[in-house]
Design a protein around this motif. Sequence first.
Motif, short mmCIF file in Angstrom:
data_model
loop_
_atom_site.label_atom_id
_atom_site.label_comp_id
_atom_site.label_asym_id
_atom_site.label_seq_id
_atom_site.Cartn_x
_atom_site.Cartn_y
_atom_site.Cartn_z
N GLU A 153 1.24 19.77 47.31
CA GLU A 153 0.54 18.51 47.51
C GLU A 153 0.97 17.47 46.47
OE1 GLU A 153 -3.62 20.36 49.36
OE2 GLU A 153 -3.48 19.87 47.22
N LYS A 154 1.12 17.91 45.23
CA LYS A 154 1.50 17.01 44.14
C LYS A 154 2.84 16.35 44.40
CE LYS A 154 2.55 17.07 39.15
NZ LYS A 154 2.57 17.92 37.92
N TYR A 155 3.79 17.12 44.95
CA TYR A 155 5.14 16.59 45.14
C TYR A 155 5.43 16.19 46.59
CZ TYR A 155 5.96 17.95 40.34
OH TYR A 155 5.88 18.04 38.96
N GLY A 156 4.41 16.21 47.43
CA GLY A 156 4.55 15.70 48.78
C GLY A 156 5.50 16.48 49.66
N LYS A 175 13.88 20.20 48.02
CA LYS A 175 12.98 19.03 48.02
C LYS A 175 12.04 19.08 46.81
CE LYS A 175 13.02 18.54 53.06
NZ LYS A 175 12.24 18.68 54.31
N ALA A 179 11.98 16.41 43.69
CA ALA A 179 10.75 15.67 43.42
C ALA A 179 10.24 15.95 42.00
CB ALA A 179 9.68 16.06 44.44
N SER A 183 9.99 13.06 38.94
CA SER A 183 8.73 12.73 38.29
C SER A 183 8.68 13.20 36.83
CB SER A 183 7.57 13.36 39.05
OG SER A 183 7.63 14.78 38.95
#
Length: 418
Positions: A153-156, A175, A179, A183
């Motif tokens: 969820e944090k990294y979509g 992915k 990500a 970040s």
Amino acid sequence: MKKGFVLALVLLIGASFVFAAGAKEPAKTQLTLALWDEYQKPAIQKIVDQYNASQDKVAVTIELTPWGSYWTKLDAAAGSKSAPDVFWMNTYLPKYVAGGILQPLDEFIARDKVDMNNYVEAMVKMNQYEGKTWGMPKGLDSVAVALNVELFEKYGVALPSEGWSWADMVSIATKLRDAIKKSGGDEYPILMELDAQPSHFNFAHQSGGYVISEDFSKSGYNLKETTLAYQRVVDLMDGGLLAPYVVLSDTNGTDLFLSGKGAILYVGSWKSVVLEESTLGKNGKVRLITMPNQEAGNTSVLGGLGYVISAFTKDKDAAWDFVKFITGEVGNTIQAEEGIDIPAYKAALPKYLENFKNINVDTFFKAAEHAVPFPAGPDFSLWFGIVNDHVAQIFGGKVSAAEGTAAIHSQMQAILDK
């Protein structure tokens, strides 16, 4: 006359006491059950107590010996033909069959019409050797993948679905890696415990190779498919998708995962309670999924224990009666209720699942449905260390996957041939 009557009465009463004293209940057959896990002992004791109370001919006592000295003690006892009547057995079974220490159970199984289809097939096979059944399945452990929903969820990044492939995992991990890097995070896309069962033994079978042939005569480390399995792990590390070997050899992969440092974790079912009771688990952020498919599927190498009977026990019928009870529906249900082991007896599974509210632990049972027994054989203790040493060199970057597996095959096959 009164004196004579009193004397006769005294003699009659005395004789009655003598008769009563001599008419003791028949002595019970005393059996010893040997095991090594202190954590499981209370649950096993419940089963033993119920068995002892269910009949009046046999009394079973538990003998607990820590893992570190269990096999040494067993070997010494077997050498003097004084092994415990019933004891736990794992992948070392062929060694003890070869040593003439175990009692075959096929005659008892057939006589009592025990339906072996009630048990997970791979666990039945694990307790068989050279065409005979030597043990009755206790429980099992399989391997699956845990997902840290919080990090996805944090990294979509979308969570994978059942039926995913190794290529899917690489794509998802890529992915995540990108990500995380973007970040400035420090998490790892994939984590593993690089021991044989939770990682590379599974991969050898999934890629179309194998560790050792079913008859335990051939090493599979000369197969290109087996080498490919190890190369793929190296590729994950080289690509920044799997935590580096130096990290995984220093810190337990599950610990890293539960501390929020990894999104995907290859994990054994023996960590179920740890996952359930973790903060991530309690927050509903752990999702289990079966391993991704490679060319030959997503086979899980299945571990587990069996109950075996000593060839030297004085009462084999009594020992079998107890083994039949502790591995049957009653014994497995108690074990399942206590949550100590995924039951090998299929009907007891629902009771095991009731212990878990935070994770979908039934995934481990799904993994067991398409499993192979842990690769072993009578010479397992001679070649397993060789495998571990060379695998450490492969994952540590000291030798290539091709060089490492070739070295394993050469040394392992020499042991098997000898």
